[in-house]
Design an enzyme around this catalytic site. Structure first.
Site, PDB file in Angstrom:
ATOM      1  N   TYR A 175       0.835  -1.212   0.000  1.00 43.41           N
ATOM      2  CA  TYR A 175       0.000   0.000   0.000  1.00 43.41           C
ATOM      3  C   TYR A 175       0.870   1.261   0.000  1.00 43.41           C
ATOM      4  CZ  TYR A 175      -3.945   2.996   1.478  1.00 43.41           C
ATOM      5  OH  TYR A 175      -4.919   3.957   1.570  1.00 43.41           O
ATOM      6  N   LYS A 179       0.809   4.048  -2.910  1.00 44.18           N
ATOM      7  CA  LYS A 179       0.413   5.423  -2.616  1.00 44.18           C
ATOM      8  C   LYS A 179       1.560   6.410  -2.807  1.00 44.18           C
ATOM      9  CE  LYS A 179      -3.916   4.852  -1.827  1.00 44.18           C
ATOM     10  NZ  LYS A 179      -4.834   5.269  -2.918  1.00 44.18           N
TER      11      LYS A 179
END
Length: 293
Positions: A175, A179
């Site tokens: 993640y 991101k």
């Protein structure tokens, strides 16, 4: 310059009661719940025609009904953002219905947490496919309707990131990597498409109260490619035994002493898409309640 100032002042005045995004068209992915739903409702309230997209088509339709019940204009396009046909399908639906596109909000996503030494290639790849490859492909498909030389319309892209992408986070290497990539994506679009009047920005959220930050024991999940993925954050068990011997509560690290609401999160996206941010591009707006300062 004077014309731009007049435009912004006009939107701030009571002479434009139809809203900051009156007559503009926005695609919002992951818009059936949480931040996406709040963003869709806020955009519609400010006069935008909203394309509500989500993996859960029924919930997307429910958001459309909310918007229409309030006097707004919206359509739903269900589907997996990472599907090969998704970009062309949602762009076609948007242009067929509204004839143009002003804003693209890449919000769809989820977490699939594992520690580095236990994370599989599949767990890593699926997050990057949804959070990086999917937004890239949708942006590319939208290019003919955003890169319009000489257009004076308000046009923007807002990509949703996280403080995990800015600072890293335990159990979230997939993640965090995805991101972090989103930030570079926005900056590159800002440089490539700025001459067409297209602004591109990122919102990096801290703790926002959604199903991704709720107690994992609540049982929220998402199904991707036939695989059920549990959502949420494991919460520590309540202390037992002698209360006097229990450890003191951990101080809230957020200066505002609370998590953010989906409406507050959506308001940040609305700001960046609106004419109020007409000279903001390539920026990453941290929405954290002061966390990390």
């Amino acid at each position: 310059m004077a014309a731009r100032l007049t435009q912004v002042q006009g939107h701030l005045s009571n002479n434009h009661p139809r809203g900051l995004l009156a007559g503009e068209v926005a695609i919002i992915t992951g818009a059936a719940q949480g931040i996406g739903r709040s963003t869709a409702l806020l955009f519609a309230k400010e006069g935008a025609k909203v394309v509500v997209s989500d993996l859960d088509a029924k919930k997307a339709e429910a958001v459309v009904e909310e918007i229409r019940a309030a006097g707004g204009d919206a359509i739903a396009v269900g589907g997996d953002v990472s599907a090969e046909d998704f970009p062309d399908r949602i762009i076609k639906a948007t242009i067929d219905k509204y004839g143009k596109l002003n804003h693209l909000i890449n919000n769809a996503g989820f977490t699939f947490d594992k520690m580095i030494h236990t994370m599989t290639d599949q767990t890593f790849d699926i997050i990057l496919k949804v959070h990086v490859r999917a937004p890239f492909r949708l942006i590319r498909a939208a290019a003919p309707y955003l890169r319009i030389k000489g257009s004076k319309e308000n046009r923007s892209i807002v990509n949703v990131s996280s403080t995990s992408g800015l600072h890293g986070n335990v159990g979230q290497i997939n993640y965090a990597a995805g991101k972090a990539a989103v930030v570079g994506m926005s900056k590159t679009i800002a440089k490539e498409w700025g001459s067409f009047g297209v602004r591109a920005n990122t919102v990096a959220y801290g703790f926002i109260e959604t199903r991704l930050t709720a107690n994992k024991a609540d049982g929220a999940s998402i199904e991707i490619g036939g695989k059920k993925i549990a959502l949420g954050v494991p919460k520590p068990a309540a202390p037992t035994g002698d209360k006097k011997a229990a450890a003191p509560p951990v101080p809230n690290p957020i200066p505002l002493q609370r998590g953010g609401t989906p409406d507050e999160a959506g308001a940040a996206i609305l700001f960046l898409a609106s004419p109020l941010a007409s000279y903001i591009s390539g920026h990453t707006l941290e929405v954290t309640g002061g966390l990390g300062i």
